[in-house]
Design a protein around this motif. Sequence first.
Motif, short mmCIF file in Angstrom:
data_model
loop_
_atom_site.label_atom_id
_atom_site.label_comp_id
_atom_site.label_asym_id
_atom_site.label_seq_id
_atom_site.Cartn_x
_atom_site.Cartn_y
_atom_site.Cartn_z
N UNK A 14 0.83 -1.20 0.00
CA UNK A 14 0.00 0.00 0.00
C UNK A 14 0.87 1.26 0.00
N UNK A 15 0.23 2.38 -0.24
CA UNK A 15 0.97 3.65 -0.26
C UNK A 15 1.60 3.96 1.09
N UNK A 16 1.00 3.45 2.19
CA UNK A 16 1.55 3.72 3.52
C UNK A 16 2.67 2.76 3.91
N UNK A 17 3.05 1.86 2.97
CA UNK A 17 4.15 0.97 3.23
C UNK A 17 3.75 -0.42 3.72
N UNK A 18 2.50 -0.60 4.16
CA UNK A 18 2.05 -1.91 4.60
C UNK A 18 1.95 -2.87 3.42
N UNK A 19 2.38 -4.10 3.62
CA UNK A 19 2.33 -5.09 2.56
C UNK A 19 0.94 -5.72 2.47
N UNK A 20 0.52 -5.99 1.26
CA UNK A 20 -0.75 -6.67 0.99
C UNK A 20 -0.50 -8.16 0.90
N UNK A 21 -1.43 -8.94 1.42
CA UNK A 21 -1.23 -10.38 1.42
C UNK A 21 -2.52 -11.12 1.12
N UNK A 22 -2.36 -12.38 0.86
CA UNK A 22 -3.47 -13.32 0.80
C UNK A 22 -3.07 -14.54 1.62
#
Length: 290
Positions: A28-36
């Motif tokens: 994400x733009x805030x640096x948090x990683x996206x996952x599944x």
Amino acid sequence: MDASEAGAWSWWPAPAKLNLFLHITGRRADGYHLLQTVFRLLDWGDRIGLRTRSDGQILRIGDSVAGVAPEQDLAVRAARVLQQATDCGQGAEIRVDKQVPAGGGFGGGSSDAATVLVVLNRLWKTGLSVDALAELGLALGADVPVFVRGHNAWAEGVGERLTPITLPPAWYLLVDPGVHVPTAALFRSERLTRDTPAVIIGDFASGALTGNAFEPVLRALEPAVEAAFQLLAQVGTPRLTGSGSGCFVEYPTRDAAQQALESLPKMLQARVVAGVDRSPLLDALDAMDV
């Protein structure tokens, strides 16, 4: 506060979890990683003791969470978050009977926090909905909402977008290699795959998804994790859970899992646990008049 101002102690389950697979699909733009991932709840975990107070103090009793100061303890923080969000004047004493190893990826701290949120919401009669409790939990950690809701789930986003999922009965041989690599260090690794294409629930249901993005990183960084994988490969297909060092093999029956456990070296920190469809915490709440 004298004894007449305190409630009785009650004890509540804080079940562990497994990630049956884990992909990182972006950031994400805030640096948090996206996952599944898929969260599987287990019939094993910590126990949380709670006793209400009338003076508003939140106290951790004992020092069962080794190396974690009370102000950093997720269970204590959860109580304070609920207290502040609801402007509740009551307090609580908290004991943690710690069974889930820290840093294993089994979700112990997050589950402890969820149990405190859910149970104190009942004991304090603060009346928040499950959705509101899950939102409070997300501020404490990405894994907290699944424990608040109490059902196995397909998860996306940072882990907060949950879709209930039905999983077949299964038993798991768990191994704790006893090492803890900070998650930040894992995310910095060049071995980490951060752009796996998004998949759908049907891909998991077909049995095609079992990998964990952190596995190659941890196996390269920690000899103890690599050794655990090598041993477990003799009795099945080992997998990693979450971003911790915990490893597991899935079996269709308890007997098969127990037989595999008995073939491993006795020095391993290993156990057999069952997957569950519904959190033991929800069953305990239904059984108690609170």
